[in-house]
Design a protein around this motif. Sequence first.
Motif, PDB file in Angstrom:
ATOM      1  N   PRO A   9     -27.885  13.266 -42.263  1.00  0.00           N
ATOM      2  CA  PRO A   9     -28.025  14.605 -42.851  1.00  0.00           C
ATOM      3  C   PRO A   9     -27.263  15.680 -42.082  1.00  0.00           C
ATOM      4  O   PRO A   9     -26.898  16.710 -42.652  1.00  0.00           O
ATOM      5  CB  PRO A   9     -29.528  14.872 -42.817  1.00  0.00           C
ATOM      6  CG  PRO A   9     -30.113  13.866 -41.889  1.00  0.00           C
ATOM      7  CD  PRO A   9     -29.161  12.721 -41.818  1.00  0.00           C
ATOM      8  N   ASN A  10     -26.980  15.479 -40.797  1.00  0.00           N
ATOM      9  CA  ASN A  10     -26.249  16.474 -40.009  1.00  0.00           C
ATOM     10  C   ASN A  10     -24.786  16.096 -39.828  1.00  0.00           C
ATOM     11  O   ASN A  10     -24.095  16.648 -38.987  1.00  0.00           O
ATOM     12  CB  ASN A  10     -26.911  16.659 -38.637  1.00  0.00           C
ATOM     13  CG  ASN A  10     -28.330  17.156 -38.770  1.00  0.00           C
ATOM     14  OD1 ASN A  10     -28.624  17.966 -39.643  1.00  0.00           O
ATOM     15  ND2 ASN A  10     -29.222  16.642 -37.932  1.00  0.00           N
ATOM     16  N   GLY A  11     -24.301  15.107 -40.590  1.00  0.00           N
ATOM     17  CA  GLY A  11     -22.901  14.708 -40.512  1.00  0.00           C
ATOM     18  C   GLY A  11     -22.627  13.604 -39.507  1.00  0.00           C
ATOM     19  O   GLY A  11     -21.491  13.204 -39.327  1.00  0.00           O
ATOM     20  N   GLU A  12     -23.672  13.076 -38.862  1.00  0.00           N
ATOM     21  CA  GLU A  12     -23.442  12.022 -37.861  1.00  0.00           C
ATOM     22  C   GLU A  12     -23.278  10.670 -38.563  1.00  0.00           C
ATOM     23  O   GLU A  12     -23.886  10.430 -39.607  1.00  0.00           O
ATOM     24  CB  GLU A  12     -24.595  11.979 -36.843  1.00  0.00           C
ATOM     25  CG  GLU A  12     -25.919  11.449 -37.379  1.00  0.00           C
ATOM     26  CD  GLU A  12     -26.777  12.500 -38.077  1.00  0.00           C
ATOM     27  OE1 GLU A  12     -27.893  12.146 -38.501  1.00  0.00           O
ATOM     28  OE2 GLU A  12     -26.332  13.658 -38.205  1.00  0.00           O
ATOM     29  N   ASN A  29     -37.039  10.260 -44.891  1.00  0.00           N
ATOM     30  CA  ASN A  29     -36.661  11.621 -44.483  1.00  0.00           C
ATOM     31  C   ASN A  29     -36.812  12.643 -45.613  1.00  0.00           C
ATOM     32  O   ASN A  29     -36.441  13.802 -45.442  1.00  0.00           O
ATOM     33  CB  ASN A  29     -35.220  11.649 -43.971  1.00  0.00           C
ATOM     34  CG  ASN A  29     -35.061  10.864 -42.684  1.00  0.00           C
ATOM     35  OD1 ASN A  29     -35.950  10.869 -41.841  1.00  0.00           O
ATOM     36  ND2 ASN A  29     -33.936  10.185 -42.540  1.00  0.00           N
ATOM     37  N   LYS A  46     -24.126   9.701 -48.226  1.00  0.00           N
ATOM     38  CA  LYS A  46     -24.642  10.688 -47.277  1.00  0.00           C
ATOM     39  C   LYS A  46     -26.089  11.007 -47.613  1.00  0.00           C
ATOM     40  O   LYS A  46     -26.454  11.102 -48.791  1.00  0.00           O
ATOM     41  CB  LYS A  46     -23.792  11.958 -47.339  1.00  0.00           C
ATOM     42  CG  LYS A  46     -24.206  13.000 -46.319  1.00  0.00           C
ATOM     43  CD  LYS A  46     -23.244  14.171 -46.301  1.00  0.00           C
ATOM     44  CE  LYS A  46     -23.670  15.141 -45.213  1.00  0.00           C
ATOM     45  NZ  LYS A  46     -22.788  16.279 -45.112  1.00  0.00           N
ATOM     46  N   MET A  48     -28.729  13.710 -47.923  1.00  0.00           N
ATOM     47  CA  MET A  48     -28.766  15.174 -48.057  1.00  0.00           C
ATOM     48  C   MET A  48     -29.791  15.575 -49.098  1.00  0.00           C
ATOM     49  O   MET A  48     -30.241  14.755 -49.904  1.00  0.00           O
ATOM     50  CB  MET A  48     -27.391  15.713 -48.458  1.00  0.00           C
ATOM     51  CG  MET A  48     -26.954  15.330 -49.864  1.00  0.00           C
ATOM     52  SD  MET A  48     -25.530  16.207 -50.467  1.00  0.00           S
ATOM     53  CE  MET A  48     -24.200  15.500 -49.567  1.00  0.00           C
TER      54      MET A  48
END
Length: 174
Positions: A9-12, A29, A46, A48
Motif C-alpha cells: 500500500p505504500n509502494g514497497e 489489511n 497493488k 490500495m
Amino acid sequence: MPEVRLVGPNGEQVGIVRIEDALRLAQENDLDLVEVAPQARPPVCKLMDFGKFKYESAQKARESRRNQQLTVIKEQKLRPKIDQHDYETKKGHVSRFLAAGNKVKVTIMFRGREQSRPELGFRLLQKLADDVTELGFVESSPKQDGRNMIMVLAPHKNVKPKAVKAEAPEAPEA
C-alpha cells in the motif's frame, strides 16, 4: 499456479506471490487488490483503497480543469476604405477584446477592384497593430486568403484579463 508481482500500500515491493495469498493480504489489511500492469510478466498488482484512489484522481482532474485557460478568438471585420470614425470604433472593439484576454482575428474584406490593391489592406492592418501595441501583439502576420486578408492579434502574457462586469445601479442616498 498463477502468480503476481505484489506492491504494498505504500509502494514497497512485496515480491512475487500467488494470487490467493495476495487476495488474503488485501482482505487482512481491508484494502483492494488492483491490477496495475496486466501486460507485464508476471502481472503487477497493488494493494490500495480503490474508492479513495478514484476520489483523489477525480479531484486532480477537477483541479487541472479549473487551472486551464479557455482560448477565445473574437473576430473583427473591416473594409479597406473605412472611414476614420468607423476605424476608431472597430479599434475600440479590438482593444476591449485584448484587454479581456481574448485573441482577435482581424479580417479585411476586399470587393471588386479593391482586390487589385491588397497593400491598402496591409497598411490598415499594420496601423491597427501599431495602435493596439500596448494591449497585444501580432500572433500571425497579415496573409491574403482569397478575397480576405487575415491577421491574428493576441494579448500580452503579463497582462491580467480584466473581468467584464455589469454596471450595478447605485441606490440613491436618503
